[in-house]
Design a protein around this motif. Structure first.
Motif, PDB file in Angstrom:
ATOM      1  N   LYS A 279       0.848  -1.192   0.000  1.00 17.18           N
ATOM      2  CA  LYS A 279       0.000   0.000   0.000  1.00 17.18           C
ATOM      3  C   LYS A 279       0.880   1.237   0.000  1.00 17.18           C
ATOM      4  CE  LYS A 279      -3.587   2.640   0.385  1.00 17.18           C
ATOM      5  NZ  LYS A 279      -4.704   2.677  -0.556  1.00 17.18           N
ATOM      6  N   THR A 280       0.683   2.068  -1.003  1.00 16.89           N
ATOM      7  CA  THR A 280       1.442   3.323  -1.078  1.00 16.89           C
ATOM      8  C   THR A 280       0.465   4.485  -0.995  1.00 16.89           C
ATOM      9  OG1 THR A 280       3.018   2.204  -2.505  1.00 16.89           O
ATOM     10  CG2 THR A 280       3.125   4.601  -2.472  1.00 16.89           C
ATOM     11  N   PHE A 281       0.723   5.417  -0.083  1.00 21.21           N
ATOM     12  CA  PHE A 281      -0.074   6.642  -0.005  1.00 21.21           C
ATOM     13  C   PHE A 281       0.720   7.752  -0.690  1.00 21.21           C
ATOM     14  CE2 PHE A 281      -1.397   4.423   3.943  1.00 21.21           C
ATOM     15  CZ  PHE A 281      -2.761   4.402   3.738  1.00 21.21           C
ATOM     16  N   THR A 282       0.021   8.590  -1.446  1.00 18.40           N
ATOM     17  CA  THR A 282       0.704   9.753  -2.016  1.00 18.40           C
ATOM     18  C   THR A 282      -0.050  10.996  -1.574  1.00 18.40           C
ATOM     19  OG1 THR A 282       1.226   8.381  -3.901  1.00 18.40           O
ATOM     20  CG2 THR A 282       1.630  10.734  -4.166  1.00 18.40           C
ATOM     21  N   GLN A 283       0.660  11.866  -0.866  1.00 14.84           N
ATOM     22  CA  GLN A 283       0.042  13.099  -0.372  1.00 14.84           C
ATOM     23  C   GLN A 283       0.980  14.245  -0.683  1.00 14.84           C
ATOM     24  OE1 GLN A 283      -0.837  12.973   3.790  1.00 14.84           O
ATOM     25  NE2 GLN A 283      -3.027  12.969   3.442  1.00 14.84           N
ATOM     26  N   LYS A 284       0.471  15.223  -1.413  1.00 14.69           N
ATOM     27  CA  LYS A 284       1.281  16.384  -1.795  1.00 14.69           C
ATOM     28  C   LYS A 284       2.620  15.923  -2.383  1.00 14.69           C
ATOM     29  CE  LYS A 284      -0.834  19.445   1.549  1.00 14.69           C
ATOM     30  NZ  LYS A 284      -0.739  20.034   2.849  1.00 14.69           N
ATOM     31  N   LYS A 285       2.518  15.005  -3.321  1.00 17.85           N
ATOM     32  CA  LYS A 285       3.686  14.472  -4.048  1.00 17.85           C
ATOM     33  C   LYS A 285       4.664  13.685  -3.166  1.00 17.85           C
ATOM     34  CE  LYS A 285       3.504  17.697  -7.827  1.00 17.85           C
ATOM     35  NZ  LYS A 285       4.004  18.968  -8.295  1.00 17.85           N
ATOM     36  N   ILE A 286       4.282  13.453  -1.893  1.00 17.59           N
ATOM     37  CA  ILE A 286       5.161  12.626  -1.045  1.00 17.59           C
ATOM     38  C   ILE A 286       4.573  11.218  -0.997  1.00 17.59           C
ATOM     39  CG2 ILE A 286       6.088  12.278   1.293  1.00 17.59           C
ATOM     40  CD1 ILE A 286       5.906  15.343   1.601  1.00 17.59           C
TER      41      ILE A 286
ATOM     42  N   ALA B 144       3.422   2.399   2.960  1.00 10.87           N
ATOM     43  CA  ALA B 144       2.934   1.974   4.284  1.00 10.87           C
ATOM     44  C   ALA B 144       3.015   0.458   4.446  1.00 10.87           C
ATOM     45  CB  ALA B 144       1.511   2.455   4.486  1.00 10.87           C
ATOM     46  N   LEU B 145       2.826  -0.284   3.351  1.00  8.77           N
ATOM     47  CA  LEU B 145       2.938  -1.749   3.397  1.00  8.77           C
ATOM     48  C   LEU B 145       3.767  -2.227   2.216  1.00  8.77           C
ATOM     49  CD1 LEU B 145      -0.793  -2.694   4.156  1.00  8.77           C
ATOM     50  CD2 LEU B 145       1.091  -2.541   5.799  1.00  8.77           C
ATOM     51  N   LYS B 146       4.689  -3.150   2.497  1.00 11.96           N
ATOM     52  CA  LYS B 146       5.577  -3.625   1.439  1.00 11.96           C
ATOM     53  C   LYS B 146       5.517  -5.142   1.342  1.00 11.96           C
ATOM     54  CE  LYS B 146       8.721   0.032   2.878  1.00 11.96           C
ATOM     55  NZ  LYS B 146       9.857   0.273   3.762  1.00 11.96           N
ATOM     56  N   ASP B 147       4.848  -5.631   0.342  1.00  7.93           N
ATOM     57  CA  ASP B 147       4.836  -7.066   0.030  1.00  7.93           C
ATOM     58  C   ASP B 147       4.588  -7.948   1.254  1.00  7.93           C
ATOM     59  OD1 ASP B 147       4.918  -9.218  -1.679  1.00  7.93           O
ATOM     60  OD2 ASP B 147       7.083  -9.507  -1.459  1.00  7.93           O
ATOM     61  N   ILE B 148       3.420  -7.741   1.870  1.00  8.67           N
ATOM     62  CA  ILE B 148       3.078  -8.519   3.076  1.00  8.67           C
ATOM     63  C   ILE B 148       2.398  -9.823   2.686  1.00  8.67           C
ATOM     64  CG2 ILE B 148       1.645  -8.545   5.164  1.00  8.67           C
ATOM     65  CD1 ILE B 148       3.530  -6.347   5.585  1.00  8.67           C
ATOM     66  N   ASN B 149       2.890 -10.903   3.233  1.00  8.77           N
ATOM     67  CA  ASN B 149       2.247 -12.213   3.063  1.00  8.77           C
ATOM     68  C   ASN B 149       1.936 -12.767   4.443  1.00  8.77           C
ATOM     69  OD1 ASN B 149       2.480 -12.898   0.074  1.00  8.77           O
ATOM     70  ND2 ASN B 149       4.542 -12.191   0.595  1.00  8.77           N
ATOM     71  N   LEU B 150       0.672 -13.133   4.640  1.00  5.42           N
ATOM     72  CA  LEU B 150       0.268 -13.547   5.990  1.00  5.42           C
ATOM     73  C   LEU B 150      -0.959 -14.442   5.899  1.00  5.42           C
ATOM     74  CD1 LEU B 150       0.764 -12.991   9.030  1.00  5.42           C
ATOM     75  CD2 LEU B 150      -0.771 -11.046   8.846  1.00  5.42           C
ATOM     76  N   GLU B 151      -0.970 -15.470   6.733  1.00  2.35           N
ATOM     77  CA  GLU B 151      -2.156 -16.325   6.825  1.00  2.35           C
ATOM     78  C   GLU B 151      -2.616 -16.355   8.270  1.00  2.35           C
ATOM     79  OE1 GLU B 151      -1.507 -20.189   5.129  1.00  2.35           O
ATOM     80  OE2 GLU B 151      -1.248 -19.360   3.112  1.00  2.35           O
ATOM     81  N   ILE B 152      -3.894 -16.100   8.495  1.00  2.00           N
ATOM     82  CA  ILE B 152      -4.463 -16.141   9.843  1.00  2.00           C
ATOM     83  C   ILE B 152      -5.521 -17.239   9.849  1.00  2.00           C
ATOM     84  CG2 ILE B 152      -5.746 -14.833  11.591  1.00  2.00           C
ATOM     85  CD1 ILE B 152      -4.442 -12.270  10.352  1.00  2.00           C
ATOM     86  N   ASN B 153      -5.368 -18.178  10.765  1.00  5.84           N
ATOM     87  CA  ASN B 153      -6.245 -19.358  10.757  1.00  5.84           C
ATOM     88  C   ASN B 153      -7.621 -19.053  11.341  1.00  5.84           C
ATOM     89  OD1 ASN B 153      -4.117 -21.021   9.792  1.00  5.84           O
ATOM     90  ND2 ASN B 153      -3.275 -21.020  11.866  1.00  5.84           N
ATOM     91  N   ASP B 154      -8.604 -19.852  10.930  1.00  9.96           N
ATOM     92  CA  ASP B 154      -9.952 -19.708  11.481  1.00  9.96           C
ATOM     93  C   ASP B 154      -9.917 -19.967  12.978  1.00  9.96           C
ATOM     94  OD1 ASP B 154     -10.966 -19.192   9.025  1.00  9.96           O
ATOM     95  OD2 ASP B 154     -11.575 -21.246   8.610  1.00  9.96           O
ATOM     96  N   GLY B 155     -10.594 -19.126  13.734  1.00 11.28           N
ATOM     97  CA  GLY B 155     -10.706 -19.331  15.176  1.00 11.28           C
ATOM     98  C   GLY B 155      -9.495 -18.912  15.968  1.00 11.28           C
ATOM     99  N   GLU B 156      -8.527 -18.315  15.287  1.00  8.92           N
ATOM    100  CA  GLU B 156      -7.281 -17.923  15.960  1.00  8.92           C
ATOM    101  C   GLU B 156      -7.405 -16.482  16.485  1.00  8.92           C
ATOM    102  OE1 GLU B 156      -2.758 -18.500  14.743  1.00  8.92           O
ATOM    103  OE2 GLU B 156      -3.905 -17.673  13.095  1.00  8.92           O
TER     104      GLU B 156
END
Ligand SMILES: Nc1ncnc2c1ncn2[C@@H]1O[C@H](COP(=O)(O)OP(=O)(O)OP(=O)(O)O)[C@@H](O)[C@H]1O
Length: 342
Positions: A9-16, A20-32
């Motif tokens: 996720k990249t935010f661009t505000q006033k050309k900056i 915020a997020l760089k190539d995140i891989n994640l698995e969250i199990n059911d009921g966890e």
């Protein structure tokens, strides 16, 4: 299962540009119950908001069960969002509506009949132990009660997943404990998957099964909470956990001249981490008796992580060098993690 695949996720505000997020891989199990921790600005909120697409990732796929949310059109997405509830640090209740009306808001949107809604709200109020406050306004409630209303509202549409963004950060320790207990009950009773962002270590220790550590938009470590505390692999995890415990104060004085830890006889100060069965052993007494060394305990702490003990000592061992080495080997053999602090 919640699957995050190559999320950026990249935010661009006033050309900056902010990545915020760089190539995140994640698995969250059911009921966890899954925790997300890290210093301020690491990307925790953005990541959690990507799970229900409150924030659309710039790249990557979000999959819940067998549905890929990132490929859905808005109408279908709105429907599927009912499967994901969310609560916030500042509760986000409507101040001009009563407890009952706040919980009714998401139910009204489903088109459910009034008598069914009333029945549903009454059972939700019972679940969060607020049946007697149904006609109160948010301003008449304590912080803990407001969060209970927010939880009831988040659960109104029977979600499979509950996202909690710093949900206990505005509460005192006792109220935090009550909310933790409630979340644990809901997790068990409703088989609810819970994702928790928090900077409160007590929340991670008492509530979460597994946790991920974030830094600068990346995941640096992920694992079972006990292992993260007992044997953190990434330097950031170590730093983060130390900051949150009182060993930080000890580490601060470790290199100060004239302090208890100012030892210049060529011997070391050792950090000992006790896990599992080793936590019950009187190992310091044993090495004194067997190897005729002397032990000075400079720091000691015992934590309970989901009820399991985790001990930490900082000790100075003096005596014959070869005996110290044998004593350290003996402690290691007993399953204690031994590191040189100084
Ligand atoms: N809407 C936005 N527009 C621009 N930048 C944003 C936006 N939302 C977040 N950011 C930036 O993305 C980065 C990650 O922010 P995020 O709120 O996800 O971090 P966090 O780990 O949750 O921090 P905190 O613990 O302080 O809440 C920060 O640099 C933040 O300034």
């Amino acid at each position: 299962m919640i699957k995050l695949e190559h999320i950026s996720k990249t935010f661009t505000q006033k050309k900056i540009r902010v990545e915020a997020l760089k190539d995140i891989n994640l698995e969250i199990n059911d009921g966890e119950i899954f925790g997300i921790i890290g210093f301020s600005g690491a990307g925790k909120s953005t990541l959690v908001r990507c799970i229900n697409l409150l924030e659309r990732p710039t790249e990557g796929r979000v999959i819940i069960g067998d549905t890929e949310l990132t490929s859905l059109e808005d109408r279908k997405l709105r429907k599927i969002r009912q499967r994901i509830g969310m609560i916030f640090q500042h509760f986000n209740l409507m101040p001009s509506r009563t407890v009952f009306e706040n919980i009714d808001l998401p139910l009204k949107r489903t088109g459910m009949e009034k008598k069914d809604r009333i029945r549903k709200i009454e059972s939700l109020l019972e679940m969060v132990d607020l049946s007697d406050r149904r006609d109160a306004y948010p301003s008449q409630l304590s912080g803990g009660q407001k969060q209970r209303v927010a939880i009831a509202r988040a659960l109104a549409c029977d979600p499979e997943v509950l996202l909690c963004d710093e949900a206990t950060s505005a509460l005192d320790p006792q109220t935090t404990e009550q909310i933790i207990t409630l979340l644990k009950e809901l997790n068990k009773k409703l088989k609810l998957t819970i994702v928790v962002i928090t900077h409160q270590m007590s929340v991670v220790k008492d509530l979460c099964d597994r946790a991920a550590v974030m830094e600068n938009g990346s995941l640096v470590e992920c694992g079972c909470v006990y292992d993260l505390f007992a044997d953190p692999k990434a330097p950031l995890t170590k730093r983060f956990l130390d900051t949150a415990s009182n060993i930080k104060s000890f580490m601060d004085i470790l290199h100060q001249k004239g302090s208890l830890a100012d030892i210049n006889d060529g011997t070391n100060i050792w950090s000992l981490t006790y896990t599992g069965e080793s936590t019950g052993e009187d190992l310091m007494t044993q090495i004194c008796e067997i190897y005729k060394v002397r032990v000075n305990i400079l720091y000691a702490n015992i934590d309970y992580i989901k009820g399991a003990p985790l001990g930490r000592l900082a000790v100075h061992i003096s005596g014959e060098f070869s005996k110290i080495e044998d004593a350290v080997a003996y402690i290691r053999d007993k399953g204690v993690k031994v590191e040189i602090l100084k």
